[in-house]
Design a protein around this motif. Sequence first.
Motif, PDB file in Angstrom:
ATOM      1  N   LYS A  16     -11.826  -1.276  -2.196  1.00  0.00           N
ATOM      2  CA  LYS A  16     -10.538  -1.506  -1.553  1.00  0.00           C
ATOM      3  C   LYS A  16     -10.370  -0.464  -0.447  1.00  0.00           C
ATOM      4  N   ALA A  17     -10.114  -0.927   0.774  1.00  0.00           N
ATOM      5  CA  ALA A  17     -10.082  -0.049   1.940  1.00  0.00           C
ATOM      6  C   ALA A  17      -8.772   0.742   2.031  1.00  0.00           C
ATOM      7  N   GLU A  18      -8.828   1.851   2.776  1.00  0.00           N
ATOM      8  CA  GLU A  18      -7.690   2.767   2.943  1.00  0.00           C
ATOM      9  C   GLU A  18      -6.936   2.485   4.244  1.00  0.00           C
ATOM     10  N   GLU A  19      -5.620   2.702   4.212  1.00  0.00           N
ATOM     11  CA  GLU A  19      -4.814   2.556   5.422  1.00  0.00           C
ATOM     12  C   GLU A  19      -5.168   3.650   6.424  1.00  0.00           C
ATOM     13  N   SER A  54     -14.521   1.953   5.403  1.00  0.00           N
ATOM     14  CA  SER A  54     -13.587   1.475   4.380  1.00  0.00           C
ATOM     15  C   SER A  54     -12.143   1.742   4.808  1.00  0.00           C
ATOM     16  N   ARG A  56      -8.420  -0.264   6.467  1.00  0.00           N
ATOM     17  CA  ARG A  56      -7.699  -1.543   6.474  1.00  0.00           C
ATOM     18  C   ARG A  56      -7.514  -2.033   7.911  1.00  0.00           C
ATOM     19  N   ASN A  84      -3.692  -2.302   8.902  1.00  0.00           N
ATOM     20  CA  ASN A  84      -2.884  -2.136   7.684  1.00  0.00           C
ATOM     21  C   ASN A  84      -2.108  -3.407   7.329  1.00  0.00           C
ATOM     22  N   TYR A 121       1.587  -6.858   9.867  1.00  0.00           N
ATOM     23  CA  TYR A 121       0.471  -6.029  10.336  1.00  0.00           C
ATOM     24  C   TYR A 121       0.857  -5.318  11.623  1.00  0.00           C
ATOM     25  N   TYR A 145      -9.037 -10.568   5.258  1.00  0.00           N
ATOM     26  CA  TYR A 145      -8.168  -9.751   4.394  1.00  0.00           C
ATOM     27  C   TYR A 145      -8.885  -9.461   3.070  1.00  0.00           C
ATOM     28  N   ILE A 148     -11.016  -6.320   3.178  1.00  0.00           N
ATOM     29  CA  ILE A 148     -10.383  -5.000   3.039  1.00  0.00           C
ATOM     30  C   ILE A 148      -9.856  -4.779   1.622  1.00  0.00           C
ATOM     31  N   GLU A 149      -9.887  -5.846   0.816  1.00  0.00           N
ATOM     32  CA  GLU A 149      -9.528  -5.747  -0.605  1.00  0.00           C
ATOM     33  C   GLU A 149     -10.776  -5.612  -1.483  1.00  0.00           C
TER      34      GLU A 149
END
Length: 191
Positions: A16-19, A54, A56, A84, A121, A145, A148-149
């Motif tokens: 799961k990617a970071e903002e 990784s 968002r 994001n 977004y 999407y 990024i999850e």
Amino acid sequence: MTLPIVAYGDPVLKKKAEEIDEKYPDLDKLLENMFETMYAASGVGLAAPQIGLSIRLFIVDGTPFAEGEDGDPACEDFKRVFINPIIFEETGEEWGFEEGCLSIPNIREEVKRKSTLKIEYYDENWDLYEEELSGIPARIVQHEYDHIEGVLFTDKISPLKRTLLTGKLSDISKGNVDVGYKMRFPKLKRK
């Protein structure tokens, strides 16, 4: 600059990617490189994890789906940057469509998704948007999407189909696949 696309089997694709925030270094250059990479690979979307980051962030350009007699007019000017993003609603009938992925070359499978979504977004200028998308544009966004999850389209097909693809997926991760763009393979044996 065209970047190598990370192949199936790399752990970054399952994370799961970071903002990120406005201070993210060289974001303009990254976006430019991502679009160049996506176009070089004839893709309609590219998520940052697919180039090993990784975060968002993903980009889309659905223009190829607007062409031809079966084209979707909603894809005509559907070129966006999503930073994001948050999908906060998915509605409508589930419908199947054959999807592929630049990280999983030469494999296409039918994936069922809801027909409409609402998403919030930031764009490349850090302007905040809330948008409702339907049809092909919604599907492209849902697919990116998922990246990024930490979800791949192969996670959404039946266990039997996934089992039948095991050998092909293993070959992709080892670099035993013919593609017309740069890739980075997690299990490629160096000589």
